[in-house]
Design a protein around this motif. Sequence first.
Motif, PDB file in Angstrom:
ATOM      1  N   LYS A 255       0.816  -1.187  -0.038  1.00 52.42           N
ATOM      2  CA  LYS A 255       0.089  -0.005  -0.091  1.00 52.42           C
ATOM      3  C   LYS A 255       0.807   1.160   0.139  1.00 52.42           C
ATOM      4  O   LYS A 255       0.391   2.254  -0.549  1.00 52.42           O
ATOM      5  CB  LYS A 255      -0.783  -0.014   1.054  1.00 52.42           C
ATOM      6  N   CYS A 256       1.951   1.067   0.726  1.00 54.57           N
ATOM      7  CA  CYS A 256       2.874   2.236   0.784  1.00 54.57           C
ATOM      8  C   CYS A 256       3.391   2.747  -0.512  1.00 54.57           C
ATOM      9  O   CYS A 256       3.383   3.813  -1.203  1.00 54.57           O
ATOM     10  CB  CYS A 256       4.116   2.024   1.814  1.00 54.57           C
ATOM     11  N   ALA A 257       3.730   1.534  -1.503  1.00 56.81           N
ATOM     12  CA  ALA A 257       4.500   1.739  -2.475  1.00 56.81           C
ATOM     13  C   ALA A 257       3.441   2.238  -3.532  1.00 56.81           C
ATOM     14  O   ALA A 257       3.733   3.351  -4.480  1.00 56.81           O
ATOM     15  CB  ALA A 257       5.034   0.439  -3.159  1.00 56.81           C
ATOM     16  N   SER A 258       2.092   1.833  -3.504  1.00 53.02           N
ATOM     17  CA  SER A 258       1.420   2.380  -4.403  1.00 53.02           C
ATOM     18  C   SER A 258       1.013   3.737  -4.245  1.00 53.02           C
ATOM     19  O   SER A 258       0.711   4.748  -5.089  1.00 53.02           O
ATOM     20  CB  SER A 258      -0.161   1.379  -4.341  1.00 53.02           C
ATOM     21  N   THR A 259       1.005   4.098  -2.957  1.00 56.41           N
ATOM     22  CA  THR A 259       0.803   5.704  -2.800  1.00 56.41           C
ATOM     23  C   THR A 259       1.881   6.488  -3.067  1.00 56.41           C
ATOM     24  O   THR A 259       1.530   7.587  -3.514  1.00 56.41           O
ATOM     25  CB  THR A 259       0.595   5.666  -0.929  1.00 56.41           C
ATOM     26  N   ILE A 260       3.037   6.020  -2.970  1.00 53.08           N
ATOM     27  CA  ILE A 260       4.054   6.918  -3.504  1.00 53.08           C
ATOM     28  C   ILE A 260       4.062   7.119  -4.739  1.00 53.08           C
ATOM     29  O   ILE A 260       4.198   8.229  -5.388  1.00 53.08           O
ATOM     30  CB  ILE A 260       5.522   5.951  -3.056  1.00 53.08           C
ATOM     31  N   GLU A 261       3.700   6.159  -5.787  1.00 49.84           N
ATOM     32  CA  GLU A 261       3.614   6.222  -7.174  1.00 49.84           C
ATOM     33  C   GLU A 261       2.325   6.975  -7.398  1.00 49.84           C
ATOM     34  O   GLU A 261       2.640   7.793  -8.301  1.00 49.84           O
ATOM     35  CB  GLU A 261       3.338   4.857  -7.702  1.00 49.84           C
TER      36      GLU A 261
END
Length: 1307
Positions: A894-900
Amino acid sequence: MAYRLISLSMRMLEQNKTNTANSSACRWAKELSSDLIVSSESMSEKDNAQIMNWKLPPARFVKINVDTTFKAESQQIATGVVIRDENGQVLAAKCKWYGSIPNILSVEAYAATDGAVLMDLLNRPKDIVEFSEVCALMTGKDKDYRYMATSDLLSELNKESFKADQDLEPKLTITVLQQLEDASGDVSGLAVKCLAPLVKKVGEDRVEEMTNKLCVKLINGKDQHRDTASIALKTIIAEVTTPSLAEKILLSLAPQLIKGVNTAKGAEIKCECLDILADVLHRFGNLITKDHEYMLTALLSQLGSNQASVRKKSISCIASLAPSLSDDLLAKATLQVVQLLKNRGAKSEITRTNIQMIGSLSRSVGYRFGPHLTETVPLLISYCTSASENDEELREYSLQALESFMLRCPRDISPYCEGILNLALEYVSYDPNFTDSMDEDTDEEGQEEDDDDESANEYTDDEDASWKVRRASAKCLSAIIVCRPEMLSKMYLEACPKLIERFREREENVKMDIFNTFIELLRQTGNVTKGQGDIDESSPRWLLKQEVPKVVKSINRQLREKSIKTKVGAFSVLKELVVVLPDCLADHFGSLVPGIEKALNDKSSTSNLKIEALVFTRLVMASHSPSVFHPYIKTSSVDFRPYIHPIYNAILGRLANQDQDQEVKECAISCMSLVVSTFGDGLQRELPACLPILVDRMGNEITRLTAVKAFSVIANSPLRIDLSCVLDHVVSELTAFLRKADRALRQATLGTLNSLVVTYGGQIGSSSYETIIVELSTLISDMDLHMTALALELCCTIMVDRKSIKNVGLAVRNKVLPQALVLIRSALLQGQALQALQRFFASLVQSANTSFDALLDSLISAAKPSQSGSLAKQALSSIAKCVAVLCLAAGDQKCASTIEMLKGILKDDSTTNSAKQHMALLCLGEIGRRKDLSNHVQIENIVIESFQSPFEEIKSAASYALGNIAVGNLSKYLPFILDQIDNQQKKQYLLLHSLKEVIVRQSVDHTGQSELQDSNIEKILALLFNHCESEEEGVRNVVAECLGKIALIEPKKLVPALKVRTSSPAANTRATVAIAIKYSIVERPEKIDEIMYSEISTFLMLIKDSDRHVRRAAVLALSTAAHNKPNLIKGLLPELLPLLYDQTVIKQELIRTVDLGPFKHVVDDGLELRKAAFECVDTLLDSCLDQVNPSSFIVPFLLSGLGDHYDVKMPCHLILSKLADKCPSAVLAVLDSIVEPIEKTISHKPKGDAVKQEVDRNEDMIRSALRAISSLSRISGSDYSLRFKNLMNKITTTPALAEKYNSVRSE
């Protein structure tokens, strides 16, 4: 008709017009008349009745007139009554025949009764006393009637409604003055009491006339009336309040009194005249300045009188006149006395009088006596040391005068402090008639009985007056301690051993003064070293620690004395010692135990001694480790189980009893909670009976707060007490308390519910949780952030403990989440509330029925601008932090998708997307600080592209984001930032901010410091030093902060490099260096501290720099050092303080006029420097008071600041309040001069066309000044200052100021 008059004077009473009931006053009059009829004795008719002119009563009054006729032969009488109103209109009349009446007094009584009855029947509101008749009766022959008439007059005069007309005034004054000479002491005493209200009821001319007549009686009257005349004059003078009347009395009385002093033959008359003149001058001496010289000359001549009483009264009179004397006349008086003192051939008693006069003058005029110390101090020291062995009084008076100089002239006395200290130390043990050869080592307990015998058989000599010298010396030492905090270390080296030695003083009263002086030394140590460590061996606290064994040894001996007073004083010393030096008795407590036991067990001990011993024991136990007391507990291992039930039963009896004081009820509840939490496993059978009582106490408004706290104690018990019998009821009650208005109750309730959920969460039903959550939602608001933090903490506890219950998560999402989203938009959110909110979102994303995507969207939406405008910077920062915590709690995917997603927002170039871009940058920075983002390719380049945005807030956010992303992976991103700084000249300011974020974040922990050291720190330093000379102040400030934080990491490299640049020709570089030092001085211990001890003086001496910006930077660095690490600068303060004080002075060369065409504007470039200097002094008073001489600062520097610009006045008011609390004698010495600038401040009014901001600033300034005045009013002796007293009168009599003053006092 004297009998009729006395009867009337006793019975004519006033009633309220609206009273329709039968008059109690009239009933009383009838009853008293009946008593007179019964108790009257035979009296003959008076031959000549006095004929009086009838006068109309005042408006809204009626008058009753009665008369009688009497035939002695037939003993027949008749009475007549007429009642008229204010217009003379007859309202009622009555006549009545009586049978045989034995005497005239009874007839008059019947007439008075008829008048009262008729008045009662009329039901009219008021009747009055015929004062002319009262006055006639007061001069009658019968002393009882005179007493009663005078008493009636006193009652009437004390009524607010009483008013004397022009005809009555002279009669009243003449009659009262006649009564002063009454042969009956009771009558003359009442007449004196009449004077106080009479002065306020008659005209000024009448008062002046009375004082003249009394003065004549005082000087020329009979001896037996002189005391009464004196008391009467003092009474009148005390009641005079108006300046006009005071001036008349002064002009009239002063010449007569002075004449009486000069010409009266008897010493008694002179003393009375001097006494009254002293009262007059003390109150109104400033009203007739033209006569001051004449009066002063006359009074000074009396100092050579042969009568000691006259000399003594003359001293008092001159002291009363002195405060209103001009400086020239004061100098004349002082010079004349000094010249008399220089005459060594004068009689010893005259010399003593002149020394007393010097002391009294200084006590009266305070700091104004300072210029005369150069002549008087050496003279007094000389007299003290050269006096004959038997002239103890001369030494006493000299030391008392020197004490007064120390207290009232602290600035001018500075050159003589050393000599006065040596003199006081010499004479504190002055005892020529007694030699104490006792060995101090005989201090063991076995010597107790012998010591008691010694104390009972001590040397006594009724004619020995040397104790007066020792007492005066002790008080002089106390004055030095109070007024010279900078001499505290010296006092420990020289005075402390002497005081400890003098604990064995043989005169008990002197011993108490020695104790008090030592206690003052301890208190001053506590004041000036508050918050300081013991690093420096010259520190007063460290020096005191070295003296503790001697103190305990000497005090132990005093605890074995028989005198109760001595023991109480000894315990007072020990109490103060423990307060100032906690844990100082760890190695000595054993030697004090016998003294404590004896104080508590001895039958001769008083309750006061026992209380002192118990208070001391409590202080020791609270400040020392328990192991200190273990050796003195008789049984090493105690089986407590046999005592559990007796203790429980005893407390239960009190707990169940409702008929007792609230304090007892509260203590019983607290005790029971402790018993249950500690011994609950042994009271399982009793709990069903005890716990319901505690629940019942929760229902009582008086005891519910204590009961709530009691359940918190029980819930936190490691025994996990079984609360099943009351748990549901307790939770229900607590939930209801969350709706109460009592803030303390709501706070305690939240804490208790949190403990109950942690310990008994599984036993609480789902419906109870839902109810609690609903109530919690109402408490989440920025109106009370502390309450909000507690509510969110409880919410997190419930979610973590009961996350498997879907209803709980649903209730939180529906009720609490909306309130949290409102709260997060607040600019006030910070501290514990913000941390709790972050934990709330982390807990919420992990609970049931809660979607990460929904929460993220809610947070991002909360950042959108509202109709009223965009959110505050603090609110956006709070949202970004919560987004970061939410992402990390949701997991890597979830963190990675948010950063993208955030990167995608940044790639969108549309200008309408600026708010989203701003938020995206802040979120990336917060996530990057917590997590390595190197897996996200080119994120640094995407962020740095935002440096070119046209919006300043986006540039700033990008700089912040880049720096924080670098914190997550220094090895990758720090070189990138450094390269960009070298290559991107236009972006240097923003890149420096990014670098600052990296350095500041990494400097706070050792891991970050080591990471930064491993990086290319040499390149960072070179880059920063290149920007020291930047013309942009913002760039220089960023560079300075970076250098300061790097200095914490690499002090050995950086401090020498900074030192070299203190001599740079560029002023900007020198200023940057000074600011860098400011950032390097932090509160926590750092390795830079050792280096800074030897090098800091180089940086702080920039306060002498020619450039004002450099001086201000040095002042700020000094202020930071004083606040965070005062030991760094203590040794430098003697040199730094004069330089710092110089920065508080208005410098004309820094004031310039700017021509703006239609008008000119004055610019003060030195304002910010002065403000910083005063704020630095304020900090020094907190941390380095023992190095500051307040007297040399107050005048002239603080005085100048009190009349300076608004921005300077505000810190000056704070400094004045602080000095009034910590150094009251220094402030008191110059109180008169402080009044003028403060009075101007509170009287200042803004211009009529002033804008609201100016009006508000002026209001803030007035309230600030009133706070300082409130502090000044608490100084003991401030009421002796006439100017300050007038200022206080002005405040209390001005409604607007009085309201503000009362408001600031209640803050």
